[in-house]
Structures are given as C-alpha cells and as structure tokens.
Design a protein around this motif. Structure first.
Motif, PDB file in Angstrom:
ATOM      1  N   LYS A  61       4.823 -16.473   9.875  1.00  0.00           N
ATOM      2  CA  LYS A  61       5.963 -16.695  10.774  1.00  0.00           C
ATOM      3  C   LYS A  61       7.256 -16.429  10.019  1.00  0.00           C
ATOM      4  N   LEU A  62       8.254 -16.022  10.773  1.00  0.00           N
ATOM      5  CA  LEU A  62       9.594 -15.839  10.207  1.00  0.00           C
ATOM      6  C   LEU A  62      10.489 -16.985  10.645  1.00  0.00           C
ATOM      7  N   GLU A 106      11.650 -24.403  19.767  1.00  0.00           N
ATOM      8  CA  GLU A 106      12.510 -23.222  19.830  1.00  0.00           C
ATOM      9  C   GLU A 106      11.708 -22.035  20.361  1.00  0.00           C
ATOM     10  N   GLU A 108      10.549 -18.164  20.741  1.00  0.00           N
ATOM     11  CA  GLU A 108      10.430 -17.028  19.826  1.00  0.00           C
ATOM     12  C   GLU A 108       9.621 -15.896  20.462  1.00  0.00           C
TER      13      GLU A 108
HETATM   14 MG    MG Z   1      10.694 -20.818  14.150  1.00  0.00          MG
END
Ligand code: MG
Ligand code: OOG
Length: 262
Positions: A61-62, A106, A108
């Motif tokens: 993941k970024l 959040e 994504e």
């Molecule tokens: Mg994130």
C-alpha cells in the motif's frame, strides 16, 4: 543504529499493534535520529516477525500521496507499507472498533497488475501496460502512536498505520475510467465527511505505482501482480466509532459499505 536495536523497535511496534497499546513516537523515546532508511528496516523486521507468526502479506500500500493527507498528517513524503491477510475486511461487512486503537477511514483507488513490475526506471507508461483492472477501496488506518501524531520515519516504522482494508469486488478496466477525475464521497451515518479526487494522488494515482516500483526496485524487489494496491488516501482520513455506518460512493468504481461495531 545496529540490527538488534532496529529489531527491538520492530518488536515494540508489533506488540503495540497486537495489544492495542498506544505508544509515544519512537523518534522521541527510542531513536531521535532515525532515518527513513532505518525506519524501512524496522518495517521489514516487523514484516518478518509477522510472517514467522503465520500471518501473510495481502498487498503493498502507498500512503501520504495526496495533499489533503500530507497536510492532515504534516508529513510531506509518500511512504509504502503492507496490508496483511488479518487486516482485510469484506465489503458490506462490519469490523469491531475494539480491535483498533483510534481507527480512521479514507477512500483510495486500488490498482491490480497483471504482471509484476520491477524498478528502477519504471514510468507511468510501463504501469499502464501492466494494469489488469482498477477497484475502489477504503483503508481503516490505526496509527500506534499517541494522539495519532508522527513524523515521516515514525510512520514508516509503524507500517504506515496499516490495520484494515476493504476492497470492492467490481473490477473496472483502465479504459473505462477517468482516474484523475474519479471522485470519492465518504459519508458517515448519512453525512458527508470527506471528498477526494483521483488527481489529488500525485497528480495521477498511477504515479503511486511508479513510486512503489522504483522504491522496491532499489531494494531488488518487485510490485506483485494480482493483488489490489492502495494508491493512498484521496481525502483526509476521518475518525470512526462504534455504530458508525460508513458509505463511500465513487464516480465509476464500486460502492463500499461497512459498519463499525463495538
Ligand atoms: Mg491509506
Ligand atoms: C499514515 C498512512 C497514510 C494514506 O493513504 O495516506 C496512508 C496515516 O495517515 O495514518 O495510508
């Protein structure tokens, strides 16, 4: 710092995650001059400890790839870490906030590659060629640090606050989506709490995969195929509590619905 010192910090962070004990920033208590490189070594040691305990890596993941996130956390450099199998929450299911310290959600955009990608020298064109499909996702973050405050090396060592991830099942082809104009609207209990747009992520979410390929490439590693890679929060992250109903609608990508319980 020597390997043993870095391993001790990895164990300390791992225990904080598993026991849900908030800790002071390691750059205050243990390693005031910690570099990003050493922080990734800590992350790697922790990954190995999890693998040794029988956990599996689900996907990389970024993080901190968009201005809203950089400003919210006051850290201005992109980072990467790993989502593990025990972190994955199914879409339309619930998760228990009692398994988190101070969870935040959040929206994504996630990218699935059809072939692995190896840097250095990877460009956005290389990424486009290797894409299988795109899915929506929501990260359920949970920094191990007190008051959800950290510096760049702290958050790298803490596996980029990874603790939960939800991916939609709907697969969208790259030519069927305008990634830069893809919008996410995050509602909690029916109220809009955050909105984000694809272009907020490094100007184009595919740049996050370029960054990851080149970073991993410098360590002789490649970006895996077949798993959804979160490109980083498009908006600020929003705290959640028990009984919250979390709904994220995207322009083209699949909707995500999850419920927070006790
Ligand atoms: Mg994130
Ligand atoms: C750090 C992790 C950042 C993102 O998508 O920006 C991240 C945090 O905000 O806890 O995952």
């Amino acid at each position: 710092m020597d390997a043993q010192e870095l391993k001790d910090i990895a164990k300390y962070l791992y225990e904080s995650e598993m026991n849900l004990t908030e800790i002071e920033k390691i750059t205050i208590t243990k390693a005031p001059r910690l570099t990003a490189e050493e922080a990734y070594q800590i992350q790697d040691y922790m990954t190995q400890m999890k693998l040794d305990d029988g956990h599996e890596i689900f996907a990389p993941k970024l993080g901190l790839t968009s201005l809203p996130k950089m400003e919210q956390m006051n850290v201005k450099n992109p980072i990467y870490g790993y989502v593990f199998d025990y972190m994955v929450v199914e879409n339309n299911e619930s998760f228990s906030v009692n398994e988190y310290i101070h969870p935040r959600v959040e929206p994504e955009i996630s990218i699935v590659l059809k072939e692995e990608l190896k840097g250095p020298g990877v460009t956005i064109e290389d990424v486009k060629e290797k894409i299988d499909y795109v899915v929506s996702s929501v990260e359920i973050l949970d920094s191990r640090y007190v008051d959800y405050q950290f510096t760049h090396p702290d958050v790298i060592a803490d596996n980029t606050s990874a603790r939960g991830a939800v991916y939609s099942e709907e697969k969208i082809n790259l030519d069927a989506i305008d990634l830069n104009n893809e919008k996410a609207i995050l509602k909690i209990n029916g109220e809009i709490k955050a909105e984000g747009i694809g272009s907020a992520v490094l100007g184009n979410p595919l740049e996050a995969i370029v960054f990851l390929a080149n970073e991993l490439g410098s360590k002789g590693m490649s970006v895996p195929a077949g798993v959804p890679i979160m490109t980083g929060g498009m908006s600020n992250a929003v705290p959640v509590k028990a009984d919250d109903r979390i709904e994220i609608d995207y322009t083209t990508l699949g909707k995500i619905r999850i419920k927070a319980t006790e």
